[in-house]
Design an enzyme around this catalytic site. Structure first.
Site, short mmCIF file in Angstrom:
data_model
loop_
_atom_site.label_atom_id
_atom_site.label_comp_id
_atom_site.label_asym_id
_atom_site.label_seq_id
_atom_site.Cartn_x
_atom_site.Cartn_y
_atom_site.Cartn_z
N GLY A 238 5.99 81.56 37.64
CA GLY A 238 7.16 80.75 37.72
C GLY A 238 8.33 81.50 36.65
O GLY A 238 8.20 82.66 36.41
N SER A 239 9.04 80.47 35.91
CA SER A 239 10.05 81.05 35.30
C SER A 239 9.82 81.70 34.11
O SER A 239 10.92 82.49 33.68
CB SER A 239 11.17 79.95 34.83
OG SER A 239 11.59 79.10 36.14
#
Length: 639
Positions: free
Chosen positions: A355-356
């Site tokens: 993810g981020s």
């Protein structure tokens, strides 16, 4: 009288009755039996034949003597030697595993196992009873005495009836009791000579589950046909990966034994080859920190309802792993055994989509290649089309102005992809490689996964819409923390390691080879990005808060990044199951530690509070000086 050769007794010669002194006139006269005449043999011929036979016998005996003493002497001597010589193994002591402070995580102690030969004992009992019919022995009474003696010597943990059942089993050989103290074994054998005692070693893990997924477990193994290899051997973790270093080399000695009894004849020991004990392993982990991390990760995972969780704490400059924990572990000292599924180490073996947290790749590239600056402003819409896909931000908004710092602190997918497009796929792919993604770290633990980065030649149009926001590639928590170790170490990536040194039996210390350092970005780029990511934990009005104020620690500058990645369910990205991640640096202005966290299977939530607790413990345990000043306010949005 007995036959001198042990055969049938000689029959006594029949006595012939003396002839009567006279024969009566009226007695019948029996006719005399006429015997055939014996042919005459020349006495000289008889002497010659006898002499020839004697000479032939002497020649045959002489030839046999020459064969035995000359031609076959060595072979026969060797055979005789083997019949009475016995080779005895001298076991090697397995090396210990200790933490960075010398705290023992695994060590070995001697023990004994008691064994018995039921069928042989029955044969001996029957033989004795035949030779001593007036004072017979009872096999059942003797085995009852043996079972009682063992129980009384070893204590109440021994089931006497189970012992008795084993002692009376129809078997040639059977083990009775494992892990007996040597002194107790000697006491039992003195009372009960029929008991066989064999050497064993037992692996002790004083911390029980502490670092069990790292250290692993070893037990006594006899599955190798070579008796010299019957010893403690690893089943998992470092115990199996470094088995050759830990096990050592057994020695041997040759002794003469009495026939059948196996009793060693005093003074016959020879050809002694001493055992070489195994080496100790000194790890980089801190046992106290490892205990804390295991407990805190397990508690947090249970509280938020995660399927699983892993975390790592690394030295910001050396890459040494101070602690590596999963929410599930096992106790190698549990007498009831342990679950195979709990023996693994997902922090090393199980990659995930980050993810981020992966947005640091775009940040490093954009700053390194001069595409933007921290305070530069960007008009960011609420969505962006990449090839055939439309990517949205996690919250609804129209076109909004963000600073470069704000794009990452607010975790804007759209803003990140806009910057990534300017970096370009080739430079982006090169940055992934320099950060070690898609490659094993070489940490020194079994089963390490390299994760997965799709080869550049296989990228489709939408691939570059996934990778910059942390989807479409996978990594382990070690690899994820390694990206942040790079910016903590001013742009130099140092692959993690978990074994610090090997201590040989003679006490010499052999440092493990240091991993090859990789310059990823310039020191200026690393420090710039590290400073930008302090805004992630910023709490400020007017939309200037980052995504993880809960990770902040009073008195310390913290730099980090949150991540939320959709999981693949039935071949499609799910809107309800996520990987929740966090990577952070303590303190940001003078890095000492890097922490990586991943939570599996959540529908929402954050790992920031867990990072806060870990950072707080680290600051206290290692007396980390407070930052000279708090993190400065950084504008994230404009207008």
């Amino acid at each position: 009288m007995p036959h001198p050769r042990g055969g049938r007794p000689a029959r006594p010669a029949a006595r012939r009755a003396p002839p009567p002194p006279y024969r009566t006139r009226h007695a019948p006269i029996r006719p005399r039996r006429v015997r055939p005449a014996t042919p005459h043999v020349n006495p000289r011929i008889r002497v010659v034949v006898v002499r020839f036979l004697l000479i032939a016998a002497l020649v045959a005996a002489g030839l046999r003597l020459i064969q035995v003493q000359g031609l076959e002497a060595e072979a026969l001597a060797t055979r005789a030697e083997r019949q009475r010589a016995t080779e005895i193994d001298i076991p090697a002591t397995r090396g210990s595993i200790v933490d960075r402070n010398g705290v023992e995580l695994a060590f070995s102690v001697e023990s004994r196992v008691l064994a018995f030969r039921p069928n042989a004992q029955r044969v001996e009992t029957d033989k004795y009873n035949r030779e001593h019919p007036d004072a017979p022995l009872s096999f059942d009474e003797r085995t009852a005495y043996i079972a009682r003696t063992i129980r009384e010597t070893l204590g109440g943990g021994i089931n006497e009836q189970e012992l008795l059942d084993k002692l009376r089993r129809d078997a040639s050989f059977i083990y009775l009791v494992d892990n007996v103290e040597p002194a107790k074994a000697r006491e039992i054998q003195k009372k009960v000579p029929e008991i066989n005692v064999e050497y064993r070693a037992v692996r002790e893990y004083p911390g029980h589950s502490v670092a069990s997924n790292i250290v692993g477990v070893a037990n006594w193994r006899m599955d190798d046909p070579d008796p010299e290899k019957h010893n403690l051997h690893g089943l998992s973790g470092l115990e199996i990966l470094r088995d050759n270093d830990l096990a050592g080399t057994p020695g041997r000695r040759i002794v003469d034994t009495e026939n059948d009894s196996g009793v060693v004849i005093p003074g016959t020991e020879r050809d002694v080859q001493g055992a070489t004990d195994g080496s100790d392993l000194e790890l980089t982990i801190d046992a106290d920190l490892q205990y804390f991390l295991q407990q805190r990760v397990a508690d947090y995972a249970a509280r938020v309802g995660a399927n699983s969780a892993s975390a790592v704490i690394m030295d910001a400059h050396t890459g040494e792993v101070y602690a590596l924990a999963n929410d599930k572990s096992f106790d190698p000292m549990n007498p009831g055994g342990f679950e195979l599924k709990d023996m693994g180490n997902p922090a090393v073996t199980t990659p995930y989509e980050p993810g981020s947290v992966n947005k640091i790749v775009t940040a490093l590239s954009a700053i390194e290649y001069g595409i933007t600056t921290p305070d530069a402003q960007h008009r960011v819409p609420g969505q962006i089309r990449i090839a055939d896909r439309v990517v949205h931000d996690a919250w609804n908004h129209g076109t909004q102005t963000f600073t470069t710092t704000g794009v990452f602190a607010k975790s804007s997918n759209v803003g990140t992809l806009m910057l990534a497009q300017k970096v370009g796929p080739d430079r982006y792919a090169d940055m992934l490689s320099r950060l070690g993604l898609g490659q094993r770290t070489g940490v020194g633990l079994p089963g390490e996964s390299p994760g997965r980065v799709p080869p550049r030649g296989q990228w489709s149009g939408s691939t570059f819409g996934n990778l910059p926001i942390g989807q479409g590639l996978s990594m382990t928590v070690l690899q994820m923390a390694g990206m942040y170790q790079t910016i903590a170490n001013d742009g130099v990536r140092v692959p993690p390691r978990i074994v610090r040194a090997k201590i040989n039996p003679d006490g010499t210390r052999v440092e493990e080879p240091r991993p090859q350092e990789v310059r990823v970005v310039s020191p200026e780029t690393a420090r710039t990005v590290r400073d930008m990511f302090r805004a992630v934990v910023q709490k400020a009005p007017n939309g200037n808060s980052g995504t993880a104020p809960a990770a902040a620690l009073t008195g310390y500058q913290i730099s980090g990044k949150t991540g939320t990645a959709q999981q693949v369910v039935n071949g499609r990205y799910s809107d309800s199951k996520y990987w929740i991640t966090f990577a952070g640096i303590l303190p940001a202005d003078s890095p000492r530690f890097v922490v990586g966290i991943v939570l599996d299977g959540l529908s929402h939530g954050s790992a920031a509070p867990l990072f806060h607790d870990i950072a707080s413990f680290l600051a206290q345990r290692y007396a980390i000086p407070m930052s000279k000043e708090p993190s400065p306010f950084m504008p994230l949005v404009a207008g």
